[in-house]
Design a protein around this motif. Structure first.
Motif, PDB file in Angstrom:
ATOM      1  N   ARG A 125       1.309  -1.200  -0.044  1.00  0.00           N
ATOM      2  CA  ARG A 125      -0.165  -0.063  -0.081  1.00  0.00           C
ATOM      3  C   ARG A 125       0.430   1.263  -0.137  1.00  0.00           C
ATOM      4  NH1 ARG A 125      -4.731  -2.454   4.367  1.00  0.00           N
ATOM      5  NH2 ARG A 125      -5.840  -3.240   2.093  1.00  0.00           N
ATOM      6  N   HIS A 126       2.442   1.218   0.713  1.00  0.00           N
ATOM      7  CA  HIS A 126       2.855   2.085   0.946  1.00  0.00           C
ATOM      8  C   HIS A 126       3.849   2.605  -0.501  1.00  0.00           C
ATOM      9  CE1 HIS A 126       5.012   4.851   3.500  1.00  0.00           C
ATOM     10  NE2 HIS A 126       5.628   5.985   2.352  1.00  0.00           N
ATOM     11  N   LEU A 127       4.091   1.624  -1.026  1.00  0.00           N
ATOM     12  CA  LEU A 127       4.497   1.285  -2.995  1.00  0.00           C
ATOM     13  C   LEU A 127       3.943   1.791  -3.539  1.00  0.00           C
ATOM     14  CD1 LEU A 127       7.096   0.839  -3.509  1.00  0.00           C
ATOM     15  CD2 LEU A 127       6.002  -1.535  -4.447  1.00  0.00           C
ATOM     16  N   GLY A 128       1.970   1.662  -3.109  1.00  0.00           N
ATOM     17  CA  GLY A 128       1.351   1.821  -4.061  1.00  0.00           C
ATOM     18  C   GLY A 128       0.281   3.394  -4.095  1.00  0.00           C
ATOM     19  N   ASN A 129       0.749   4.404  -2.387  1.00  0.00           N
ATOM     20  CA  ASN A 129       0.651   5.257  -2.503  1.00  0.00           C
ATOM     21  C   ASN A 129       1.358   6.778  -3.028  1.00  0.00           C
ATOM     22  OD1 ASN A 129      -0.591   7.329  -1.705  1.00  0.00           O
ATOM     23  ND2 ASN A 129       0.911   8.035   0.634  1.00  0.00           N
ATOM     24  N   ILE A 130       2.979   5.894  -3.102  1.00  0.00           N
ATOM     25  CA  ILE A 130       4.107   6.733  -3.774  1.00  0.00           C
ATOM     26  C   ILE A 130       3.895   7.109  -4.868  1.00  0.00           C
ATOM     27  CG2 ILE A 130       6.263   6.917  -4.165  1.00  0.00           C
ATOM     28  CD1 ILE A 130       7.085   5.383  -1.405  1.00  0.00           C
ATOM     29  N   ALA A 131       3.911   5.369  -5.951  1.00  0.00           N
ATOM     30  CA  ALA A 131       3.320   5.400  -7.150  1.00  0.00           C
ATOM     31  C   ALA A 131       1.835   6.476  -7.357  1.00  0.00           C
ATOM     32  CB  ALA A 131       3.332   4.120  -8.126  1.00  0.00           C
ATOM     33  N   THR A 132       0.814   6.562  -7.612  1.00  0.00           N
ATOM     34  CA  THR A 132      -0.350   7.551  -7.472  1.00  0.00           C
ATOM     35  C   THR A 132       0.338   8.639  -6.920  1.00  0.00           C
ATOM     36  OG1 THR A 132      -1.283   5.491  -7.106  1.00  0.00           O
ATOM     37  CG2 THR A 132      -2.830   7.033  -6.520  1.00  0.00           C
ATOM     38  N   THR A 133       0.798   9.493  -6.038  1.00  0.00           N
ATOM     39  CA  THR A 133       1.176  10.390  -5.445  1.00  0.00           C
ATOM     40  C   THR A 133       1.927  11.214  -6.714  1.00  0.00           C
ATOM     41  OG1 THR A 133       0.799   9.606  -3.797  1.00  0.00           O
ATOM     42  CG2 THR A 133       2.160  11.776  -3.853  1.00  0.00           C
ATOM     43  N   THR A 134       3.502   9.924  -7.627  1.00  0.00           N
ATOM     44  CA  THR A 134       4.052  10.339  -8.554  1.00  0.00           C
ATOM     45  C   THR A 134       3.648  10.816  -9.921  1.00  0.00           C
ATOM     46  OG1 THR A 134       6.325   9.191  -7.250  1.00  0.00           O
ATOM     47  CG2 THR A 134       5.796  10.268  -9.289  1.00  0.00           C
ATOM     48  N   GLN A 135       2.488   9.668  -9.846  1.00  0.00           N
ATOM     49  CA  GLN A 135       1.872   9.948 -10.732  1.00  0.00           C
ATOM     50  C   GLN A 135       0.739  11.004 -11.101  1.00  0.00           C
ATOM     51  OE1 GLN A 135      -1.724   9.492 -11.981  1.00  0.00           O
ATOM     52  NE2 GLN A 135      -1.383   9.882 -13.939  1.00  0.00           N
ATOM     53  N   ALA A 136       0.026  11.094  -9.681  1.00  0.00           N
ATOM     54  CA  ALA A 136      -0.912  12.816  -9.451  1.00  0.00           C
ATOM     55  C   ALA A 136       0.854  14.112 -10.138  1.00  0.00           C
ATOM     56  CB  ALA A 136      -1.598  12.610  -9.055  1.00  0.00           C
ATOM     57  N   GLU A 137       1.432  13.852  -8.914  1.00  0.00           N
ATOM     58  CA  GLU A 137       2.476  15.380  -9.265  1.00  0.00           C
ATOM     59  C   GLU A 137       2.603  15.347 -10.958  1.00  0.00           C
ATOM     60  OE1 GLU A 137       4.812  14.802  -6.222  1.00  0.00           O
ATOM     61  OE2 GLU A 137       3.330  15.670  -4.511  1.00  0.00           O
ATOM     62  N   LEU A 138       3.192  14.504 -11.617  1.00  0.00           N
ATOM     63  CA  LEU A 138       3.422  14.750 -13.037  1.00  0.00           C
ATOM     64  C   LEU A 138       2.977  14.482 -13.855  1.00  0.00           C
ATOM     65  CD1 LEU A 138       6.209  11.719 -12.887  1.00  0.00           C
ATOM     66  CD2 LEU A 138       6.487  13.970 -12.687  1.00  0.00           C
ATOM     67  N   SER A 139       1.555  14.197 -13.242  1.00  0.00           N
ATOM     68  CA  SER A 139       0.454  14.574 -14.361  1.00  0.00           C
ATOM     69  C   SER A 139       0.012  15.876 -14.588  1.00  0.00           C
ATOM     70  CB  SER A 139      -0.869  13.074 -14.006  1.00  0.00           C
ATOM     71  OG  SER A 139      -0.945  11.930 -14.604  1.00  0.00           O
ATOM     72  N   ARG A 140      -0.474  16.188 -13.390  1.00  0.00           N
ATOM     73  CA  ARG A 140      -0.333  17.828 -12.781  1.00  0.00           C
ATOM     74  C   ARG A 140       0.435  18.532 -14.210  1.00  0.00           C
ATOM     75  NH1 ARG A 140       0.238  17.889  -7.616  1.00  0.00           N
ATOM     76  NH2 ARG A 140      -1.094  16.309  -7.287  1.00  0.00           N
ATOM     77  N   ALA A 141       2.091  18.832 -13.176  1.00  0.00           N
ATOM     78  CA  ALA A 141       3.216  19.442 -13.870  1.00  0.00           C
ATOM     79  C   ALA A 141       2.833  19.439 -15.446  1.00  0.00           C
ATOM     80  CB  ALA A 141       4.003  18.955 -13.583  1.00  0.00           C
ATOM     81  N   ALA A 142       2.525  17.977 -15.849  1.00  0.00           N
ATOM     82  CA  ALA A 142       2.388  17.988 -17.756  1.00  0.00           C
ATOM     83  C   ALA A 142       0.799  19.054 -17.986  1.00  0.00           C
ATOM     84  CB  ALA A 142       2.574  16.650 -18.107  1.00  0.00           C
ATOM     85  N   GLU A 143      -0.185  18.239 -16.962  1.00  0.00           N
ATOM     86  CA  GLU A 143      -1.694  19.578 -18.283  1.00  0.00           C
ATOM     87  C   GLU A 143      -1.402  21.086 -17.599  1.00  0.00           C
ATOM     88  OE1 GLU A 143      -6.018  19.232 -16.454  1.00  0.00           O
ATOM     89  OE2 GLU A 143      -5.029  17.302 -15.619  1.00  0.00           O
ATOM     90  N   VAL A 144      -0.055  21.224 -16.666  1.00  0.00           N
ATOM     91  CA  VAL A 144       0.000  22.933 -16.482  1.00  0.00           C
ATOM     92  C   VAL A 144       0.694  23.461 -17.963  1.00  0.00           C
ATOM     93  CG1 VAL A 144       1.038  24.621 -15.138  1.00  0.00           C
ATOM     94  CG2 VAL A 144      -0.617  22.844 -14.224  1.00  0.00           C
TER      95      VAL A 144
END
Length: 190
Positions: free
Chosen positions: A88-107
């Protein structure tokens, strides 16, 4: 009034600056995620080594085979729960990273779209009569490419969510199987 080449030159410079800023942001977020992953793995290894030492001592102190089996079986549930927490912790890291990268790319994508449309409007405001359909086609192509990139981003988010859900399901099933196996081993040995 600016000439068209000067407008394209300024737009190109602004675009390069924006890409550099995006690259820097993505690099920083990626490095942060690698640090979190390294910390998670280091803590997992350290904890596993300490627990393995304690478990080995317990198993070596068993008085007979039945006690040895009971001690071994008692480790299944805690180990499965630890694996579940790690996953779960590993999944949380992956999900958070993906969300942050997506947000930066979207902006960045939205900003690039805005700049291209603005440049296109500036360049074409003095366009000769009869070229409106060409300008409209270019704007449509820009909007379509932007929509495609948004769909790719959305699909990536859905893929990460599906992977996380599948990982949680697998880990839960492993925990449940471990819980069922431990009592079965104990009753079979008695």
């Amino acid at each position: 009034m600016f000439s068209v080449p000067e407008q394209f030159s300024a737009a190109t410079k602004a675009n390069l600056d924006a890409q550099f800023a995006l690259f820097s942001s993505i690099s920083a977020k990626t490095l942060e995620s690698v640090e979190k992953l390294a910390e998670l793995n280091l803590n997992a290894v350290k904890s596993t080594m300490e627990e393995a030492t304690a478990t080995t001592r317990q198993l070596l102190s068993a008085k007979d085979a039945q006690e040895f089996i009971q001690l071994s079986s008692a480790q299944l549930q805690p180990n499965a729960e630890k694996f579940l927490a790690y996953s779960r912790h590993l999944g949380n890291i992956a999900t958070t990273t993906q969300a942050e990268l997506s947000r930066a790319a979207e902006v960045q994508l939205n900003e690039n779209k805005r700049k291209v449309v603005t440049l296109l409007e500036e360049v074409t405001k003095d366009a000769p009569a009869g070229t409106e359909h060409i300008v409209a086609a270019i704007k449509s192509a820009i909007n379509n490419s932007h929509a495609s990139l948004e769909q790719i981003n959305k699909t990536g988010k859905q893929t990460i969510e599906a992977l996380e859900a599948n990982l949680n399901t697998v880990v839960t099933q492993l925990v449940q199987a471990g819980e069922k196996a431990a009592p079965a081993k104990l009753s079979a040995k008695k």
